[in-house]
Design an enzyme around this catalytic site. Structure first.
Site, PDB file in Angstrom:
ATOM      1  N   CYS A  53      42.177  33.177  42.293  1.00 16.75           N
ATOM      2  CA  CYS A  53      41.487  34.447  42.526  1.00 16.75           C
ATOM      3  C   CYS A  53      41.443  35.359  41.305  1.00 16.75           C
ATOM      4  O   CYS A  53      40.372  35.737  40.839  1.00 16.75           O
ATOM      5  CB  CYS A  53      42.165  35.201  43.670  1.00 16.75           C
ATOM      6  SG  CYS A  53      42.341  34.265  45.198  1.00 16.75           S
ATOM      7  N   HIS A  94      42.057  42.688  43.421  1.00 14.61           N
ATOM      8  CA  HIS A  94      43.023  41.698  42.915  1.00 14.61           C
ATOM      9  C   HIS A  94      43.102  41.649  41.393  1.00 14.61           C
ATOM     10  O   HIS A  94      43.390  40.599  40.807  1.00 14.61           O
ATOM     11  CB  HIS A  94      42.709  40.309  43.479  1.00 14.61           C
ATOM     12  CG  HIS A  94      43.938  39.478  43.691  1.00 14.61           C
ATOM     13  ND1 HIS A  94      43.920  38.192  44.177  1.00 14.61           N
ATOM     14  CD2 HIS A  94      45.251  39.754  43.467  1.00 14.61           C
ATOM     15  CE1 HIS A  94      45.140  37.711  44.259  1.00 14.61           C
ATOM     16  NE2 HIS A  94      45.982  38.646  43.837  1.00 14.61           N
TER      17      HIS A  94
END
Length: 575
Positions: free
Chosen positions: A74, A135
């Site tokens: 990610c 993130h």
């Protein structure tokens, strides 16, 4: 001559569209689904999951069948997507085993020196919004400096989560911290204890009774502290923000996609009279899995399938909004996944919570095709052709220069940009991708190279190392939950493993010198490309160092007090 005129007219047509509405470029709706497998969508061959809205996008636009995520995890994939640069260039690639941020109070994040496509669009007068997962860090020195926050990277508006949807974020789904037990060196501890007992028996050392009593006490205290950390983990890491305010801590996931969809629709409606860029970064279908009541139990593939079908519903609502506002013909729509599906996801009840990567090998955290070949769908009604499929190598980094060019922005010249403008390929002005080489990183380590030679139909891929699977004959890493990149978890190959993806997209059988007369010449060319690429890298601060990834209490966001476990619910959209 006739072809030249057609190309010229096409360029004039696109130029007119890109400068429509008082000199402004097209709008952008960019959607990224978390952990979605390329085989989870009907338009990529799935026959059992219902994704009619995403399938319609592909039918009305261009489907990329060799669209590659710049990283198989990610954090680095998203950093590369936003900046058009491999994550190694921004310091967003880890040199350790853990390749993503797992706590909110870490000091690392996307450096402010990096330029995102949102910043470029914002400078051209676009309203910009990020809804969903970030993130890429939050704070640097204080709990309210927000140095890595989306607002400091070109997004006027943010409604979402700053870390990721961890198992801990939902009751009954276990904890990511349970994986710690698998890394405790039980064997070494047993050897140390046996050695101490032998040395004590031989009179070399003395082990007192008090020391023996302290050992279970130390173990009990350690277990108690671990239990406290597990209990507090969702309260300090699973929170929802609107801009720089925490509005829900911990966040409630059941209707989260519906709330985020409503927020996105309102953003489109508010900005329908000006150019806008919306980045909808879905929290689904990352575990812990969730689905709204309207979708729970609807699919044939359990909670994972329910989540995929809810994502498809959300895509449909956004497209419906564009249609109702009369903006479909002036909006570039893009849908992708940050990397392949996570194959090691089994719930604490033993349920399979993973997606499908189609014919492609392995999944998330690996650079086998299943980990990096992702959906890539682009629609621009009236400009891009419909129902078109392109099998050329493309990258999620290509969105940066594409947005820059269409919005009228100037691409920074003081840094390497690894992406390429997609428009000539999408419009059919060129037949081949500008990516002769693509470099596949496993964290900060160059794992593999992809080569599309000029005047050849072959697409070569060479692995310098591959992950050690567990179980051994599988394509997963169940022992560690994801595959790691460091030396003790991989096998190095000399010569590198070579595949021709044009003939073997599943990477089933490596090519050898017996099969391919140019075997050594091909590998030499790929090694030389890797060397040139390495020479283009510049030293940057390591944003994924242990010090930058550790929890720091002074950076901890808290919307109430510690005595209240930081809990609050101020989200007025949670009705």
């Amino acid at each position: 001559m006739k072809c030249a005129w057609i190309l010229l007219l096409g360029q004039i047509f696109v130029g007119a569209w890109s400068l429509s509405r008082e000199g402004k470029g097209p709008n952008f709706v960019l959607m990224m689904v978390d952990d979605l497998g390329i085989g989870d969508l009907g338009c990529y061959g799935n026959t059992t999951l219902k994704t009619p809205n995403i399938d319609r996008l592909a039918q009305e636009g261009v489907k990329l069948t060799q669209h590659i995520a710049a990283a198989p995890l990610c954090t680095p994939s998203r950093a590369a997507f936003l900046t058009g640069r491999y994550a190694i260039r921004s310091g967003m690639a880890s040199h350790g085993t853990v390749g993503v941020y797992i706590v909110s109070a870490a000091s690392g994040g996307l450096p402010t020196q990096e330029v995102t496509f949102a910043q470029l669009a914002n400078q051209q007068g676009y309203a910009t919004s990020l809804i969903g997962k970030w993130h890429l860090g939050l704070n640097c020195e204080r709990s309210d400096d927000f140095c890595h926050h989306p607002n400091h990277h070109g997004f006027d508006h943010f409604y979402g989560i700053t870390v990721t949807n961890l198992r801990d974020c939902q009751p009954g789904h276990g904890s990511v911290l349970y994986q710690v037990s698998q890394h405790i060196p039980y064997g070494s501890i047993a050897v140390a204890a046996a050695t101490a007992a032998i040395l004590h028996a031989l009179g070399v050392i003395s082990v007192t009774r008090k020391m023996l009593l302290y050992l279970p006490l130390l173990a009990a205290v350690s277990l108690a502290l671990f239990a406290v950390v597990v209990f507090m983990f969702p309260y300090v890491n699973c929170f929802l923000m609107r801009n720089q305010e925490i509005v829900e801590q911990p966040f409630l996931s059941e209707n989260l996609t519906q709330r985020m969809t409503r927020e996105a629709v309102q953003f489109l409606q508010r900005n329908s009279e000006r150019p806008f860029l919306l980045f909808f970064s879905f929290v689904q279908v990352h575990t812990a899995l969730f689905a709204s009541a309207d979708f729970r139990g609807r699919s044939r593939h359990g909670l994972y399938g329910d989540a995929v079908e809810e994502v498809d519903w959300s895509v449909g609502k956004l497209m419906e909004t564009l249609d109702s506002l009369g903006l479909s013909e002036n909006t570039v729509v893009y849908l992708t996944s940050d990397h392949g599906a996570h194959l090691e996801e089994i719930s604490i009840k033993g349920e399979v919570h993973r997606g499908w990567n189609g014919i492609y090998r392995a999944g998330k955290s690996t650079n086998w095709e299943g980990g990096i070949r992702v959906p890539g769908i682009l629609r621009w009604s009236g400009v891009l052709p419909g129902n078109k499929s392109i099998d050329e190598p493309t990258s999620n980094m290509d969105i940066f220069p594409t947005v820059a060019k269409l919005s009228g922005a100037v691409i920074p010249e003081d840094r390497e940009i690894d992406g390429h403008d997609l428009m000539p390929l999408l419009l059919g002005e060129v037949e081949r991708s500008e990516h002769e080489f693509l470099f596949h990183y496993c964290n900060a380590y160059l794992n593999a190279v992809r080569w599309r030679p000029p005047n050849s139909t072959s697409i070569w891929k060479a692995f310098f190392f591959t992950p050690d699977f567990s179980p051994e004959n599988s394509t997963t890493c169940f022992r560690t939950h994801v595959c790691f990149c460091t030396e003790e978890y991989v096998t190095y190959h000399d010569p590198p493993l070579l595949f021709d993806l044009s003939r073997d997209p599943s990477e089933a059988t490596p090519v050898t010198a017996r099969d391919e007369p140019d075997f050594h010449a091909i590998l030499d060319a790929m090694r030389e490309a890797a060397s040139r690429h390495a020479r283009s890298l510049r030293p940057v601060p390591d944003q994924m160092s242990l010090g930058n990834m550790l929890w720091k209490p002074w950076l901890q966001p808290c919307c109430s007090t510690l005595s209240q476990l930081c809990a609050c619910n101020r989200d007025d959209s949670n009705g």
